[in-house]
Enzyme design. Structure first.
Site, PDB file in Angstrom:
ATOM      1  N   TYR A 363       0.815  -1.216   0.000  1.00 16.98           N
ATOM      2  CA  TYR A 363       0.000   0.000   0.000  1.00 16.98           C
ATOM      3  C   TYR A 363       0.854   1.273   0.000  1.00 16.98           C
ATOM      4  CZ  TYR A 363       0.405  -0.065   5.188  1.00 16.98           C
ATOM      5  OH  TYR A 363       0.852  -0.082   6.483  1.00 16.98           O
ATOM      6  N   GLU A 364       0.241   2.369  -0.422  1.00 13.01           N
ATOM      7  CA  GLU A 364       0.907   3.666  -0.609  1.00 13.01           C
ATOM      8  C   GLU A 364       2.031   3.579  -1.646  1.00 13.01           C
ATOM      9  OE1 GLU A 364      -0.993   5.429   0.661  1.00 13.01           O
ATOM     10  OE2 GLU A 364      -1.362   5.207   2.800  1.00 13.01           O
ATOM     11  N   GLY A 365       1.928   2.630  -2.569  1.00 11.84           N
ATOM     12  CA  GLY A 365       2.922   2.481  -3.625  1.00 11.84           C
ATOM     13  C   GLY A 365       3.846   1.318  -3.373  1.00 11.84           C
TER      14      GLY A 365
END
Length: 381
Positions: A363-365
């Site tokens: 998550y978040e990249g």
């Protein structure tokens, strides 16, 4: 744990303050999780109240607006400490308070100050079934203006913090041609808005929970647009930049505690006539873990310091997130190996962190995106 990084006295005092609050109010909640019980919103209230009483509400909000007014470096130090319990300490208002710092006074009254007081909660809805790593191309949720109202249609997925959210911060397309170059806007959708439906609950690794969200002719008043029309992509990226620094810091807080658990176990456990701490393999695991945490922390503090000087740290934040999550994953794996069956049991925090940190690499990249789509192009341009 021994730390050679010399923090300024005020940063060290902040670290000790946050650790004390987290130890008193959130370490006890670990036992609830390890018994297989679900932590309820009310369980978090004492820690939130203590943080608020200590002046830690609105950590990204200037003091002039009633916030803690922390620098990025201070936020990194505080976030790392807050993550050490299995149930991390949350700072009142964070992370969505930063969205409203530059908002009009009316929006600050409706959203920022209630956030800091703990009266309302938000969740952030960007990811869609078509993909999450390339939002500029994958977002299909649309917003069409009809007089003074925007009508939203679309589907979001893997959205966290939905259960307790009073409002959803939605990224939607307002100009199909411009898209990420001025064609996205950010909308505040109240939970009880007609057409907003919370879909299935999606269980993730480590006990993490996400949801689907459906928007079907969902009306949003003009005053619920965040920032200027078309500024949604930039606003979302600013929120994600801060979030990536936070994920990196949180991961290092978890890694530090996992390393401490490994050291303590090695000191007290005997095998084949000697302590584990006398075994070269265990010594290597501990030393490698400590070195990696230290190196990643230096990168985190450098990126935060650069942000405090006004630099664009979008690339650095991705590196911080990548390093922090990867390091934490390796340290937790080593700690489980040293503790053996005890560390692999759901009776121990390490087993829970193992799943959570595997998820944090996505998550978040994801790591691959931060490395090959963000960092490498910057190095080779």
């Amino acid at each position: 744990m021994f730390d050679p990084i010399d923090l300024a006295p005020e940063h060290q005092a902040l670290r000790e303050l946050v650790r004390r609050i987290a130890d008193v109010h959130h370490r006890p909640l670990e036992e609830k999780v390890l018994r297989g019980e679900r932590v309820q919103a009310g369980d978090l209230v004492p820690g939130q109240d203590a943080a608020r009483a200590a002046g830690l509400a609105g950590i990204a909000v200037p003091a002039a607006l009633g916030g803690a007014g922390m620098t990025a470096l201070e936020r990194a130090v505080a976030t790392e400490e807050a993550a050490r319990p299995l149930v991390p300490l949350r700072f009142p208002g964070s992370p969505f308070d930063q969205v409203f710092v530059t908002a009009p006074p009316e929006q600050r009254e409706r959203f920022l100050f209630p956030l800091m007081r703990g009266e309302i909660e938000f969740c952030f809805a960007q990811t869609e079934p078509g993909g999450g790593s390339d939002p500029g191309r994958s977002i299909r949720t649309t917003a069409v203006r009809v007089d003074d109202t925007w009508v939203l249609n679309g589907n979001k997925v893997f959205i966290s913090e939905v259960a307790n959210a009073d409002h959803v911060l939605v990224v939607a397309v307002t100009d199909r041609d411009l898209r990420q170059r001025g064609g996205f806007s950010l909308f505040i959708v109240d939970r009880d808005t007609p057409g907003l439906t919370i879909g299935r609950r999606i269980e993730m690794l480590g006990g993490f929970v996400t949801h689907e969200i459906f928007l079907d002719d969902c009306p949003v008043p003009r005053e619920n647009v965040v920032g200027a029309e078309g500024s949604g992509f930039a606003g979302a990226q600013a929120l994600l930049t801060s979030a990536r620094l936070g994920v990196g810091a949180s991961s290092l807080g978890i890694a530090s505690r996992a390393c401490e658990m490994m050291i303590e176990h090695a000191r007290t456990r005997e095998a084949f006539g000697s302590r584990l701490s006398d075994k070269q393999a265990v010594q290597t695991a501990i030393a490698d873990s400590w070195i990696e945490i230290h190196q990643a922390r230096l990168v985190l503090y450098n990126a935060a310091s650069r942000a405090d000087l006004g630099n664009d740290v979008r690339v650095e934040s991705g590196v911080v997130k990548m390093l922090g999550t990867e390091v934490a994953g390796r340290v937790i794996d080593r700690a489980i190996q040293v503790l053996g069956a005890a560390g692999a049991s759901l009776d121990h925090p390490l087993a829970h962190w193992n799943g959570l940190q595997r998820l944090a690499r996505i998550y978040e990249g994801p790591t691959e995106v931060q490395r090959h789509q963000v960092l490498v192009p910057r190095l080779l341009r």
